[in-house]
Design a protein around this motif. Structure first.
Motif, mmCIF file in Angstrom:
data_model
loop_
_atom_site.group_PDB
_atom_site.id
_atom_site.type_symbol
_atom_site.label_atom_id
_atom_site.label_comp_id
_atom_site.label_asym_id
_atom_site.label_seq_id
_atom_site.Cartn_x
_atom_site.Cartn_y
_atom_site.Cartn_z
ATOM 1 N N ARG A 9 0.530 -1.256 -0.194
ATOM 2 C CA ARG A 9 -0.102 0.228 0.274
ATOM 3 C C ARG A 9 0.780 1.072 -0.037
ATOM 4 O O ARG A 9 1.915 1.010 0.907
ATOM 5 N N MET A 10 0.186 2.282 -0.724
ATOM 6 C CA MET A 10 1.617 3.339 -0.773
ATOM 7 C C MET A 10 -0.101 4.728 -0.021
ATOM 8 O O MET A 10 -0.695 4.767 -1.075
ATOM 9 N N LYS A 11 0.527 5.025 0.750
ATOM 10 C CA LYS A 11 -0.694 5.944 0.946
ATOM 11 C C LYS A 11 -0.009 7.426 1.331
ATOM 12 O O LYS A 11 1.391 7.844 2.038
ATOM 13 N N ASP A 12 -0.312 8.422 1.761
ATOM 14 C CA ASP A 12 -0.723 9.608 2.393
ATOM 15 C C ASP A 12 -1.538 9.753 3.341
ATOM 16 O O ASP A 12 -2.126 8.076 3.612
ATOM 17 N N PRO A 13 -1.764 10.798 4.089
ATOM 18 C CA PRO A 13 -2.444 10.596 4.863
ATOM 19 C C PRO A 13 -4.191 10.099 4.746
ATOM 20 O O PRO A 13 -4.712 10.607 3.811
ATOM 21 N N ILE A 16 -1.803 -2.871 -3.946
ATOM 22 C CA ILE A 16 -1.403 -4.427 -4.516
ATOM 23 C C ILE A 16 -1.492 -5.740 -3.963
ATOM 24 O O ILE A 16 -0.728 -5.406 -2.712
ATOM 25 N N LYS A 17 -1.895 -6.384 -4.739
ATOM 26 C CA LYS A 17 -2.163 -7.759 -3.963
ATOM 27 C C LYS A 17 -1.980 -8.499 -5.305
ATOM 28 O O LYS A 17 -2.509 -8.818 -6.387
ATOM 29 N N ARG A 40 -6.283 5.143 -6.876
ATOM 30 C CA ARG A 40 -7.264 5.440 -6.092
ATOM 31 C C ARG A 40 -6.879 7.200 -7.228
ATOM 32 O O ARG A 40 -7.474 7.883 -7.758
ATOM 33 N N ARG A 41 -6.050 7.545 -7.670
ATOM 34 C CA ARG A 41 -5.262 8.665 -7.773
ATOM 35 C C ARG A 41 -5.607 8.769 -9.497
ATOM 36 O O ARG A 41 -5.974 9.885 -9.752
ATOM 37 N N ASN A 42 -5.420 7.717 -9.843
ATOM 38 C CA ASN A 42 -5.686 7.473 -11.429
ATOM 39 C C ASN A 42 -6.748 7.168 -11.937
ATOM 40 O O ASN A 42 -7.376 6.100 -12.797
ATOM 41 N N ASN A 43 -7.756 6.751 -11.170
ATOM 42 C CA ASN A 43 -9.627 6.200 -11.109
ATOM 43 C C ASN A 43 -9.466 4.890 -11.366
ATOM 44 O O ASN A 43 -10.024 4.235 -12.583
#
Length: 88
Positions: free
Chosen positions: A6-10, A17-18, A39-42
């Motif tokens: 997982r790559m996340k901001d707050p 990715i799994k 989520r950023r690129n939908n």
């Protein structure tokens, strides 16, 4: 055997990715799952294959906004279904 990243901001992760092996209860088979939620690129990608013979069981490669009615958004009971139909 699995790999999850997982790559996340707050807040909510913007990429998940799994890659894993799992047991499909409906088919009673071992399956290989490759999934990306961006989520950023939908974008949503998921490919489920039979581990033994490599045949594709499920494939999705589409905008995340089009991916509804699965997981937490699934309609789980008659009350939810009735409210959903009334909302449409």
């Amino acid at each position: 055997m699995s790999l999850k990243a997982r790559m996340k901001d707050p807040g909510k992760p913007y990429i998940e990715i799994k890659n894993c092996l799992d047991i499909n209860r409906d088919l009673d088979k071992v399956v290989e799952i490759h999934q990306i939620i961006d989520r950023r690129n939908n974008w949503y990608y998921k490919k489920v294959t039979d581990y033994e013979n490599g045949s594709v069981i499920r494939y999705a490669n589409k905008p995340l906004s089009d991916h509804t009615g699965h997981g937490a958004t699934k309609i789980n009971n008659v009350v939810d279904c009735k409210n959903y139909v009334e909302a449409i």
